[in-house]
Design a protein around this motif. Structure first.
Motif, PDB file in Angstrom:
ATOM      1  N   GLN A  53       0.795  -1.231   0.000  1.00  0.00           N
ATOM      2  CA  GLN A  53       0.000   0.000   0.000  1.00  0.00           C
ATOM      3  C   GLN A  53       0.828   1.282   0.000  1.00  0.00           C
ATOM      4  OE1 GLN A  53      -3.452  -0.422  -0.068  1.00  0.00           O
ATOM      5  NE2 GLN A  53      -2.934  -2.587  -0.186  1.00  0.00           N
ATOM      6  N   ARG A  54       2.126   1.150   0.018  1.00  0.00           N
ATOM      7  CA  ARG A  54       3.025   2.303   0.180  1.00  0.00           C
ATOM      8  C   ARG A  54       2.724   3.456  -0.788  1.00  0.00           C
ATOM      9  NH1 ARG A  54       9.234   1.625   1.285  1.00  0.00           N
ATOM     10  NH2 ARG A  54       9.631   3.765   1.893  1.00  0.00           N
ATOM     11  N   GLN A  55       2.421   3.129  -2.029  1.00  0.00           N
ATOM     12  CA  GLN A  55       2.204   4.163  -3.041  1.00  0.00           C
ATOM     13  C   GLN A  55       0.968   5.016  -2.749  1.00  0.00           C
ATOM     14  OE1 GLN A  55       1.704   0.913  -3.497  1.00  0.00           O
ATOM     15  NE2 GLN A  55      -0.329   0.685  -4.381  1.00  0.00           N
ATOM     16  N   ASN A  56       0.045   4.524  -1.915  1.00  0.00           N
ATOM     17  CA  ASN A  56      -1.184   5.259  -1.613  1.00  0.00           C
ATOM     18  C   ASN A  56      -1.089   6.096  -0.342  1.00  0.00           C
ATOM     19  OD1 ASN A  56      -2.476   4.102  -3.833  1.00  0.00           O
ATOM     20  ND2 ASN A  56      -3.043   2.309  -2.645  1.00  0.00           N
ATOM     21  N   LEU A  57       0.042   6.016   0.346  1.00  0.00           N
ATOM     22  CA  LEU A  57       0.189   6.715   1.623  1.00  0.00           C
ATOM     23  C   LEU A  57       1.130   7.896   1.472  1.00  0.00           C
ATOM     24  CD1 LEU A  57      -0.497   6.776   4.635  1.00  0.00           C
ATOM     25  CD2 LEU A  57       1.460   5.278   5.032  1.00  0.00           C
ATOM     26  N   GLU A  58       0.542   9.082   1.384  1.00  0.00           N
ATOM     27  CA  GLU A  58       1.358  10.292   1.368  1.00  0.00           C
ATOM     28  C   GLU A  58       0.572  11.436   1.995  1.00  0.00           C
ATOM     29  OE1 GLU A  58       1.105  12.181  -2.988  1.00  0.00           O
ATOM     30  OE2 GLU A  58       2.087  10.221  -2.988  1.00  0.00           O
ATOM     31  N   LYS A  59       1.302  12.355   2.576  1.00  0.00           N
ATOM     32  CA  LYS A  59       0.703  13.488   3.270  1.00  0.00           C
ATOM     33  C   LYS A  59      -0.212  14.273   2.318  1.00  0.00           C
ATOM     34  CE  LYS A  59       1.972  17.186   6.420  1.00  0.00           C
ATOM     35  NZ  LYS A  59       1.543  18.451   5.992  1.00  0.00           N
ATOM     36  N   ASP A  60      -1.337  14.734   2.850  1.00  0.00           N
ATOM     37  CA  ASP A  60      -2.340  15.545   2.142  1.00  0.00           C
ATOM     38  C   ASP A  60      -3.147  14.771   1.104  1.00  0.00           C
ATOM     39  OD1 ASP A  60      -1.678  17.801   3.644  1.00  0.00           O
ATOM     40  OD2 ASP A  60      -0.097  18.373   2.232  1.00  0.00           O
ATOM     41  N   ARG A  61      -3.036  13.468   1.077  1.00  0.00           N
ATOM     42  CA  ARG A  61      -3.834  12.660   0.158  1.00  0.00           C
ATOM     43  C   ARG A  61      -5.124  12.247   0.868  1.00  0.00           C
ATOM     44  NH1 ARG A  61      -1.529   7.855  -3.508  1.00  0.00           N
ATOM     45  NH2 ARG A  61      -1.541   9.472  -5.074  1.00  0.00           N
ATOM     46  N   VAL A  62      -6.245  12.300   0.137  1.00  0.00           N
ATOM     47  CA  VAL A  62      -7.534  11.848   0.662  1.00  0.00           C
ATOM     48  C   VAL A  62      -7.649  10.364   0.336  1.00  0.00           C
ATOM     49  CG1 VAL A  62     -10.028  12.134   0.586  1.00  0.00           C
ATOM     50  CG2 VAL A  62      -8.543  14.131   0.338  1.00  0.00           C
ATOM     51  N   VAL A  63      -7.886   9.558   1.384  1.00  0.00           N
ATOM     52  CA  VAL A  63      -7.877   8.101   1.228  1.00  0.00           C
ATOM     53  C   VAL A  63      -9.014   7.440   2.002  1.00  0.00           C
ATOM     54  CG1 VAL A  63      -5.368   7.983   0.872  1.00  0.00           C
ATOM     55  CG2 VAL A  63      -6.310   7.762   3.183  1.00  0.00           C
ATOM     56  N   LEU A  64      -9.261   6.194   1.646  1.00  0.00           N
ATOM     57  CA  LEU A  64     -10.095   5.298   2.439  1.00  0.00           C
ATOM     58  C   LEU A  64      -9.159   4.290   3.072  1.00  0.00           C
ATOM     59  CD1 LEU A  64     -13.084   4.554   0.040  1.00  0.00           C
ATOM     60  CD2 LEU A  64     -13.119   5.940   2.108  1.00  0.00           C
ATOM     61  N   VAL A  65      -9.359   4.018   4.351  1.00  0.00           N
ATOM     62  CA  VAL A  65      -8.526   3.064   5.075  1.00  0.00           C
ATOM     63  C   VAL A  65      -9.419   1.951   5.595  1.00  0.00           C
ATOM     64  CG1 VAL A  65      -7.024   2.714   7.077  1.00  0.00           C
ATOM     65  CG2 VAL A  65      -6.842   4.819   5.737  1.00  0.00           C
ATOM     66  N   ARG A  66      -9.071   0.726   5.236  1.00  0.00           N
ATOM     67  CA  ARG A  66      -9.759  -0.453   5.774  1.00  0.00           C
ATOM     68  C   ARG A  66      -8.792  -1.108   6.749  1.00  0.00           C
ATOM     69  NH1 ARG A  66     -13.966  -3.187   3.620  1.00  0.00           N
ATOM     70  NH2 ARG A  66     -13.577  -2.307   1.562  1.00  0.00           N
ATOM     71  N   GLY A  67      -9.300  -1.400   7.940  1.00  0.00           N
ATOM     72  CA  GLY A  67      -8.438  -2.007   8.949  1.00  0.00           C
ATOM     73  C   GLY A  67      -9.237  -2.448  10.159  1.00  0.00           C
ATOM     74  N   ARG A  68      -8.565  -2.511  11.287  1.00  0.00           N
ATOM     75  CA  ARG A  68      -9.200  -2.943  12.540  1.00  0.00           C
ATOM     76  C   ARG A  68      -8.811  -1.977  13.658  1.00  0.00           C
ATOM     77  NH1 ARG A  68     -11.768  -7.505  12.042  1.00  0.00           N
ATOM     78  NH2 ARG A  68     -11.213  -8.923  10.388  1.00  0.00           N
TER      79      ARG A  68
END
Length: 182
Positions: A53-68
């Motif tokens: 998932q590294r490419q999707n994690l950067e500051k100021d990016r709007v994201v959806l996070v699936r986790g626990r």
């Protein structure tokens, strides 16, 4: 408010990212803060998930996070508050695109009409949903079963992304107008 290890899907903007090396495996991982209109939450993504998932994690990016969710005790001795620290252990991070926002506004649930005289359709529908889980834009799936003069609707625990491929697969097996969004 959620219990420990509860599966969650949340969206927001990444306000900070700190890269670390796992002491256990020596591989990279990250801590990040996700913020929305209600507040912010600390998130951790461990090495295996981070590599994918590294490419999707950067500051100021709007994201959806699936986790626990993860509850842990406070670690400082001088902290008198005994409420646990709650964070998200991220498993998937998906960039939130404008088309995803638009599609999510249009569809809040998927309805699949089943013929109760064909029990094999249930396995097909489940397999098709599993193949179309999507990247954070999934909707809950409801089954509609018509018996005599009454229609019954049941919410499943399954989620799918309503795409042309998904619709065509269902309609190919169940017939036209067997699936729609509401």
């Amino acid at each position: 408010e959620l219990p420990d290890k509860q599966e969650v899907l949340i969206g927001g903007i990444v306000t900070s990212v700190k890269l670390f090396t796992s002491k256990k495996s020596g591989e990279p991982m990250a801590f990040f803060i996700l913020e929305d209109m209600t507040g912010n939450v600390s998130c951790t993504i461990f090495p295996t998930a981070f590599a994918a998932q590294r490419q999707n994690l950067e500051k100021d990016r709007v994201v959806l996070v699936r986790g626990r969710t993860s509850h842990r005790e406070r670690v400082r001795d001088d902290d008198e508050d005994d409420t646990p620290i709650v964070e998200i252990l991220a498993e998937e991070i998906s960039p939130l695109t404008e088309s995803m926002v638009s599609a999510a506004r249009k569809a809040s649930r998927i309805v699949v009409r089943l013929d109760p005289t064909r029990p094999e359709t249930l396995r097909f529908v489940r397999d098709t949903i599993e193949q179309h889980r999507g990247n954070g834009n999934a909707c809950p799936v409801y089954l509609r079963i018509n018996r005599r003069d009454k229609a019954y609707e049941v919410r499943t625990e399954l989620f799918a992304e309503y795409t042309d491929d998904f619709r065509q697969a269902v309609e190919h097996f169940l017939g036209r107008q067997a699936v729609w969004v509401e």
